[in-house]
Motif scaffolding. Structure first.
Motif, PDB file in Angstrom:
ATOM      1  N   GLY A 100      -7.278  -9.480 -15.841  1.00 37.09           N
ATOM      2  CA  GLY A 100      -6.064 -10.233 -16.081  1.00 37.09           C
ATOM      3  C   GLY A 100      -6.244 -11.700 -15.776  1.00 37.09           C
ATOM      4  N   PRO A 101      -5.193 -12.481 -15.934  1.00 39.45           N
ATOM      5  CA  PRO A 101      -5.273 -13.924 -15.673  1.00 39.45           C
ATOM      6  C   PRO A 101      -5.765 -14.224 -14.256  1.00 39.45           C
ATOM      7  CG  PRO A 101      -3.216 -13.365 -16.779  1.00 39.45           C
ATOM      8  CD  PRO A 101      -3.868 -12.073 -16.431  1.00 39.45           C
ATOM      9  N   GLY A 102      -6.820 -15.015 -14.145  1.00 44.16           N
ATOM     10  CA  GLY A 102      -7.358 -15.414 -12.850  1.00 44.16           C
ATOM     11  C   GLY A 102      -8.255 -14.395 -12.200  1.00 44.16           C
ATOM     12  N   ASP A 103      -8.412 -13.224 -12.813  1.00 40.82           N
ATOM     13  CA  ASP A 103      -9.252 -12.174 -12.228  1.00 40.82           C
ATOM     14  C   ASP A 103     -10.699 -12.379 -12.655  1.00 40.82           C
ATOM     15  OD1 ASP A 103      -9.918  -9.967 -10.786  1.00 40.82           O
ATOM     16  OD2 ASP A 103      -8.900  -8.514 -12.060  1.00 40.82           O
ATOM     17  N   ARG A 104     -11.628 -11.888 -11.857  1.00 41.48           N
ATOM     18  CA  ARG A 104     -13.046 -12.043 -12.167  1.00 41.48           C
ATOM     19  C   ARG A 104     -13.775 -10.736 -11.892  1.00 41.48           C
ATOM     20  NH1 ARG A 104     -15.626 -16.251  -7.964  1.00 41.48           N
ATOM     21  NH2 ARG A 104     -17.516 -15.338  -8.819  1.00 41.48           N
ATOM     22  N   LEU A 105     -14.939 -10.600 -12.500  1.00 44.44           N
ATOM     23  CA  LEU A 105     -15.742  -9.397 -12.318  1.00 44.44           C
ATOM     24  C   LEU A 105     -16.307  -9.327 -10.913  1.00 44.44           C
ATOM     25  CD1 LEU A 105     -17.660  -9.457 -15.715  1.00 44.44           C
ATOM     26  CD2 LEU A 105     -16.019  -7.716 -15.007  1.00 44.44           C
ATOM     27  N   GLN A 106     -16.217  -8.145 -10.305  1.00 48.22           N
ATOM     28  CA  GLN A 106     -16.805  -7.914  -8.992  1.00 48.22           C
ATOM     29  C   GLN A 106     -18.286  -7.587  -9.144  1.00 48.22           C
ATOM     30  OE1 GLN A 106     -14.813  -8.412  -6.215  1.00 48.22           O
ATOM     31  NE2 GLN A 106     -13.398  -9.072  -7.820  1.00 48.22           N
ATOM     32  N   ASP A 107     -19.012  -7.706  -8.040  1.00 45.14           N
ATOM     33  CA  ASP A 107     -20.453  -7.510  -8.106  1.00 45.14           C
ATOM     34  C   ASP A 107     -20.836  -6.120  -8.606  1.00 45.14           C
ATOM     35  OD1 ASP A 107     -20.929 -10.057  -7.279  1.00 45.14           O
ATOM     36  OD2 ASP A 107     -21.531  -9.550  -5.239  1.00 45.14           O
ATOM     37  N   ASN A 108     -20.172  -5.067  -8.068  1.00 43.67           N
ATOM     38  CA  ASN A 108     -20.540  -3.710  -8.509  1.00 43.67           C
ATOM     39  C   ASN A 108     -20.184  -3.479  -9.974  1.00 43.67           C
ATOM     40  OD1 ASN A 108     -17.783  -3.683  -8.031  1.00 43.67           O
ATOM     41  ND2 ASN A 108     -17.766  -1.659  -7.101  1.00 43.67           N
ATOM     42  N   GLN A 109     -19.125  -4.150 -10.464  1.00 42.37           N
ATOM     43  CA  GLN A 109     -18.778  -4.061 -11.881  1.00 42.37           C
ATOM     44  C   GLN A 109     -19.837  -4.749 -12.744  1.00 42.37           C
ATOM     45  OE1 GLN A 109     -14.945  -5.941 -11.664  1.00 42.37           O
ATOM     46  NE2 GLN A 109     -13.861  -4.011 -11.302  1.00 42.37           N
ATOM     47  N   LEU A 110     -20.291  -5.908 -12.315  1.00 41.95           N
ATOM     48  CA  LEU A 110     -21.340  -6.614 -13.046  1.00 41.95           C
ATOM     49  C   LEU A 110     -22.608  -5.775 -13.138  1.00 41.95           C
ATOM     50  CD1 LEU A 110     -20.874 -10.205 -11.560  1.00 41.95           C
ATOM     51  CD2 LEU A 110     -20.688  -9.605 -13.992  1.00 41.95           C
ATOM     52  N   ARG A 111     -22.945  -5.087 -12.043  1.00 45.08           N
ATOM     53  CA  ARG A 111     -24.167  -4.271 -12.060  1.00 45.08           C
ATOM     54  C   ARG A 111     -24.043  -3.112 -13.033  1.00 45.08           C
ATOM     55  NH1 ARG A 111     -23.720  -5.192  -6.416  1.00 45.08           N
ATOM     56  NH2 ARG A 111     -22.998  -3.063  -6.006  1.00 45.08           N
ATOM     57  N   TRP A 112     -22.869  -2.452 -13.071  1.00 47.89           N
ATOM     58  CA  TRP A 112     -22.697  -1.345 -14.008  1.00 47.89           C
ATOM     59  C   TRP A 112     -22.677  -1.837 -15.451  1.00 47.89           C
ATOM     60  CZ3 TRP A 112     -23.557   3.481 -14.637  1.00 47.89           C
ATOM     61  CH2 TRP A 112     -23.552   4.362 -13.561  1.00 47.89           C
ATOM     62  N   ILE A 113     -22.005  -2.948 -15.702  1.00 48.74           N
ATOM     63  CA  ILE A 113     -21.944  -3.501 -17.054  1.00 48.74           C
ATOM     64  C   ILE A 113     -23.339  -3.884 -17.528  1.00 48.74           C
ATOM     65  CG2 ILE A 113     -21.147  -5.504 -18.379  1.00 48.74           C
ATOM     66  CD1 ILE A 113     -18.537  -5.343 -16.702  1.00 48.74           C
ATOM     67  N   ASP A 114     -24.096  -4.510 -16.648  1.00 44.84           N
ATOM     68  CA  ASP A 114     -25.462  -4.900 -16.991  1.00 44.84           C
ATOM     69  C   ASP A 114     -26.323  -3.666 -17.275  1.00 44.84           C
ATOM     70  OD1 ASP A 114     -27.552  -7.055 -17.114  1.00 44.84           O
ATOM     71  OD2 ASP A 114     -28.432  -5.823 -15.528  1.00 44.84           O
ATOM     72  N   TYR A 115     -26.166  -2.632 -16.458  1.00 42.44           N
ATOM     73  CA  TYR A 115     -26.939  -1.398 -16.642  1.00 42.44           C
ATOM     74  C   TYR A 115     -26.602  -0.752 -17.982  1.00 42.44           C
ATOM     75  CZ  TYR A 115     -28.676   3.344 -15.624  1.00 42.44           C
ATOM     76  OH  TYR A 115     -29.328   4.562 -15.672  1.00 42.44           O
TER      77      TYR A 115
END
Length: 547
Positions: A513-528
């Protein structure tokens, strides 16, 4: 369906069940007062035993007999009389003013102190403060309140009962209610064959070390000075990997405490001796904050040569450019994101601003349904497919009937200790039998506690769509990554999943949502997922501006 218990003494039977279990499996670990308790307790009359267990299960150690009235026990004073000779319970104990106030109501306080009470309409706390200086001594309950016909009782062996509970459960988080909730059908547990060799504690030293660690943990959460807790934290070698992990976790939390205080020297000293995952990365960060850039960069290079986890590798990639810039090293090339981006601008709902739900409803169609699943779906598919491996009766994994999962779930060797069992489960993804296996476990194990299966979020419709649209190769990759690090990798999955049943395909969508950002564990899963060709995108939602 929740059922009513017909046995009035269910709690007494459960308590005796614990004593029998401990006597059978842990007798060599018990000390004198514990052995004496196990021998003496069954010899008491049933009402006395029942009253004792009722007192054990309630908070505190001071009670009034009038508050211990249970139909199946009868007169609590008569039942308590049988307990007095044991020394476990004391009648009319000597108590402090603070303890007295916990036992009395406001009208009783007024009756007990009469004109000595300066403000009869004040709150109990204010009345207590007003009387403390005048009544600093301790007295018998009957001496404090002479006109009271009630009897006060103190149970003095709760620490002993807590030790027995610890030996049975292997922790102090679970309590006697586990039996009741299980008996009522509110919780169901997998029936695992527990061998005599399966014990949470292998020696009396293990028990004592746990108690020491627990005391330090309680003091840490109570806000005691970090240095004092650290001083008393056992530093000697434990002959128990599980206890070592508990100590290292608390050590890591103490390091975080020093870091929050900006006490860089103590924070680094703690992290440097800590073996909990993430401690080395925090040590580098603390050195950076303390402007000890050369030391931070040297430790960074050591970590980069052999990262302990994906999380540390990610952290190092974030720190490395900053340190390189500080030290005048060549700028490192920025890594471009691999994930597809979806931008939406939608009207702001009048009431519900749950962004995941708004995006779900916007994207969904009759031919392409969308579900909010977050961590529930992938974990549940893994848990259902690998149920036999997760609940394999290997030594030390289960040592009482109330485990929600194996005791070593977060241990580094969790997968390795069950390698053959997990290989057999994952092989079903290759021979095509995984769908029938998952369906069978969904039916047969419904409602049984699992560390992975989200029964409340998993419907038959969702399950069937997932089995039809998600390729087995993708399921295998999910399972392999969860197994690589259960603690770190069981969270971070995208929020939504959309299915196209006619085409047997799917996509995962992380919503911001507005102003929200990806968390580290989310980035790792998305990258995987992106790396392994799994369809995933990040949806950035903005609210349309009103005209």
């Amino acid at each position: 369906m929740i059922r009513v218990l017909e046995n009035e003494f269910y709690y007494l039977d459960n308590f005796q069940r614990v004593l029998d279990w401990i006597g059978e499996r842990y007798r060599d670990l018990l000390v004198g007062d514990e052995l004496a308790f196990l021998a003496a307790f069954p010899t008491l009359p049933q009402p006395a035993r029942a009253l004792f267990v009722r007192m054990v299960m309630r908070k505190g150690n001071l009670f009034r007999a009038s508050k211990l009235v249970y139909a199946e026990i009868g007169c609590p004073v008569e039942a308590a009389r049988e307990l007095l000779a044991t020394g476990w319970v004391e009648a009319d104990p000597v108590i402090s003013l603070d303890e007295l106030f916990d036992l009395l109501s406001k009208p009783e306080i007024a009756s007990a102190f009469g004109p000595q009470l300066p403000h009869k309409n004040a709150r109990k706390g204010e009345q207590l403060d007003a009387l403390r200086e005048q009544f600093a001594d301790s007295r018998a309950f009957s001496a404090w309140y002479r006109d009271c016909a009630d009897l006060a009782l103190r149970i003095g062996v709760k620490p002993l009962c807590d030790r027995l509970r610890l030996i049975f459960f292997g922790n102090l988080a679970q309590d006697w209610t586990e039996f009741v909730l299980s008996d009522l059908g509110m919780f169901r547990f997998e029936q695992v064959e527990i061998s005599q060799a399966s014990r949470g504690f292998r020696s009396r030293a293990d028990v004592e070390h746990y108690i020491l660690l627990h005391a330090c943990k309680e003091r840490f959460y109570a806000g005691e000075p970090l240095g004092e807790v650290l001083r008393d934290l056992p530093a000697h070698v434990f002959d128990n990997d599980w206890l070592v992990s508990r100590r290292e976790k608390l050590l890591f939390q103490i390091g975080q405490g020093f870091e929050k205080l900006k006490d860089w020297d103590n924070a680094y000293a703690v992290y440097a001796r800590c073996r909990f995952l993430g401690a080395r990365g925090r040590a580098i960060r603390v050195l950076e904050k303390h402007e000890r850039f050369d030391e931070a960069y040297a430790l960074l290079q050591v970590a980069q040569a052999a990262p302990e986890s994906e999380a540390e590798r990610q952290q190092l990639m974030r720190i490395a450019p900053r340190l390189a810039r500080r030290l005048g090293h060549a700028r490192l090339p920025a890594r471009k994101p691999l994930v597809e981006r979806l931008d939406l601008s939608l009207p702001m709902p009048v009431e519900d601003r749950w962004v995941e739900g708004v995006v779900r409803d916007h994207l969904a169609s009759e031919d392409a349904p969308v579900f909010y699943v977050e961590n529930a779906l992938a974990n549940s598919l893994f848990g259902l497919l690998c149920w036999p491996a997760i609940f394999a009766a290997i030594p030390g994994a289960f040592f009482h009937p109330f485990h929600r999962g194996p005791a070593d779930l977060h241990s580094p060797d969790f997968h390795l200790r069950r390698q053959a069992e997990f290989d057999a489960c994952l092989a079903r993804l290759d021979d095509g039998s995984y769908r029938d296996t998952i369906r069978a476990h969904y039916r047969e194990k419904a409602g049984i506690a699992s560390p992975f299966v989200y029964w409340g979020a998993l419907s038959e419709e969702l399950l069937e769509l997932a089995l039809a649209c998600i390729p087995p190769q993708h399921l295998r990759k999910w399972c392999e990554r969860i197994l690589a690090d259960v603690r770190a990798n069981h969270t971070g999955f995208p929020d939504l999943i959309q299915f196209w049943p006619a085409e047997n395909r799917y996509t995962m969508i992380e919503v911001k949502g507005p102003g929200d950002r990806l968390q580290d564990n989310q980035l790792r899963w998305i990258d995987y997922c992106s790396t392994h060709g799994m369809p995933v995108s990040v949806c950035y939602l903005q609210w349309e501006q009103a005209a």
